[in-house]
Scaffold this motif. Structure first.
Motif: not given
Length: 405
Positions: A317-336
């Motif tokens: 829901n955050l505008d201008s946030l670029n998230v890296y990686g595949n959300s379907d296969k992500r564990v423990g962390l979010i890089s952005f």
């Protein structure tokens, strides 16, 4: 609201002296330590302090017994077949260097090949580069796809009769993706290649069964698993525990020493543990494993999965946030990254608001080059994290976005 029932076990997380709650979202770098681990190490220094393997007095015997019981506990935790397959190290980095400096000089020759991925931590890149330069080996890169996936067909295409070793991470420390380590191991073994798994990000998030995976080596660090820094583990398949030479010389690893030559060495794992080990750290790691076992790694995984889904939904829901990686296969962390704003600026502002994240290249420069970034922000979660932490992170990011424009 997603609330952790274990949050109160962690003194720093549960610190009520701060003016406002401190939000710790850097667990992929170092997980916080529960009170039981701190108390176990303190108990050793207060009541059991002595070195191991060298004394007949009570304190030394007890310290030795407790350390060797921890070795068994580690073996059980990752489902190794025997404690003799467990080598204590300073951490994942030393464990990988141990393999690089024993396996490669002994079992390779000039022109042989090593395969690594482009999502590896530097600890699983640089040791191979150093030895390859010295021994005349060739490094091949198993490249990830644009959404951070390692395809087994690509590995198959890289393998050859000259491939001696495949090294890959269990879970990426930048993308959080779970890699197909069991299938990759099986394919590599068809070519006679040895497989090393960097499990630093794996052991805290899901159950590990090295016997089922079939890998030759599996390395991880205590401080990623709610234990202390300065202690780690290298699992060796029995074949390598029996055949690899020592890589450091000193006390404890010898059987008999004579001059001018003719020294013989202990059996594994003690052959690889020269000098006085980090006894307190090893006992702390043992206590951390008991703590995780008491909760249950499956219960931890289920809780973290629920929290990750919540975090991804909120961050979307955050505008201008670029998230890296595949959300379907992500564990423990979010890089952005937050729009055009540099990761260091975002991390510095968050710290002012009592939110701790990691920023930078995360010791994974080749991966960031694939993302066409020099630095990214990383929020990482553990069993003490909860939805309120996520809410505060999102609120502060929104504020920073307005502040920086």
């Amino acid at each position: 609201m997603i609330k952790s029932p274990w949050r109160g076990d962690f003194p720093i997380i549960n610190n009520t002296q701060c003016e406002s709650p401190y939000i710790y979202l850097d667990s992929a770098a170092t997980a916080q330590t529960p009170a039981s681990v701190i108390e176990r190490m303190q108990h050793f220094y207060l009541n059991e302090y002595a070195t191991v393997h060298r004394g007949v007095h009570r304190l030394s015997s007890e310290a030795t017994d407790n350390m060797e019981q921890t070795r068994q506990d580690v073996a059980d935790f990752i489902q190794a077949k025997s404690r003799e397959q467990i080598v204590f190290t300073k951490g994942t980095t030393e464990a990988i260097n141990l393999v690089a400096n024993t396996f490669l000089p002994t079992f390779t020759q000039s022109g042989d090949e090593i395969i690594i991925t482009d999502m590896e931590h530097h600890a699983n890149i640089v040791p191979w580069q150093l030895l390859s330069e010295r021994l005349g080996l060739t490094i091949k890169v198993w490249a990830m796809t644009s959404d951070g996936e390692l395809l087994l067909d690509d590995l198959q295409a890289l393998l050859s009769p000259r491939t001696k070793l495949v090294a890959l991470t269990h879970i990426s420390n930048v993308l959080g993706c779970i890699n197909p380590i069991k299938k990759a191991t099986s394919i590599a073994h068809q070519y006679g290649a040895v497989v090393l798994i960097d499990g630093a990000q794996g052991v805290m998030h899901q159950a590990v069964n090295v016997s089922d995976v079939g890998c030759d080596f599996y390395a991880f660090s205590g401080h990623k698993l709610y234990g202390p820094t300065g202690v780690g583990v290298l699992y060796m398949a029995k074949k390598w525990a029996d055949t690899l030479p020592p890589w450091e010389g000193g006390g404890a690893m010898i059987d008999h020493v004579q001059l001018p030559m003719g020294t013989s060495y202990q059996a594994a794992p003690w052959r690889f543990e020269a000098g006085t080990p980090n006894i307190a750290g090893i006992l702390g790691l043992g206590e951390a494993i008991k703590y995780v076992n008491h909760i249950g790694i499956d219960a931890i995984s289920q809780y973290e999965e629920e929290l990750m889904l919540y975090a991804e939904e909120k961050l979307q829901n955050l505008d201008s946030l670029n998230v890296y990686g595949n959300s379907d296969k992500r564990v423990g962390l979010i890089s952005f990254n937050l729009g055009v704003h540099h990761a260091y600026d975002v991390g510095s502002f968050l710290d002012r608001y009592n939110v701790a994240i990691r920023t930078g290249h995360h010791c994974a420069m080749p991966l960031l080059a694939r993302l066409e970034q020099t630095a990214v922000c990383r929020a990482s979660f553990a069993l003490y994290s909860d939805s309120q932490d996520v809410d505060v992170l999102v609120d502060r990011l929104n504020y920073i976005k307005k502040l920086l424009g």
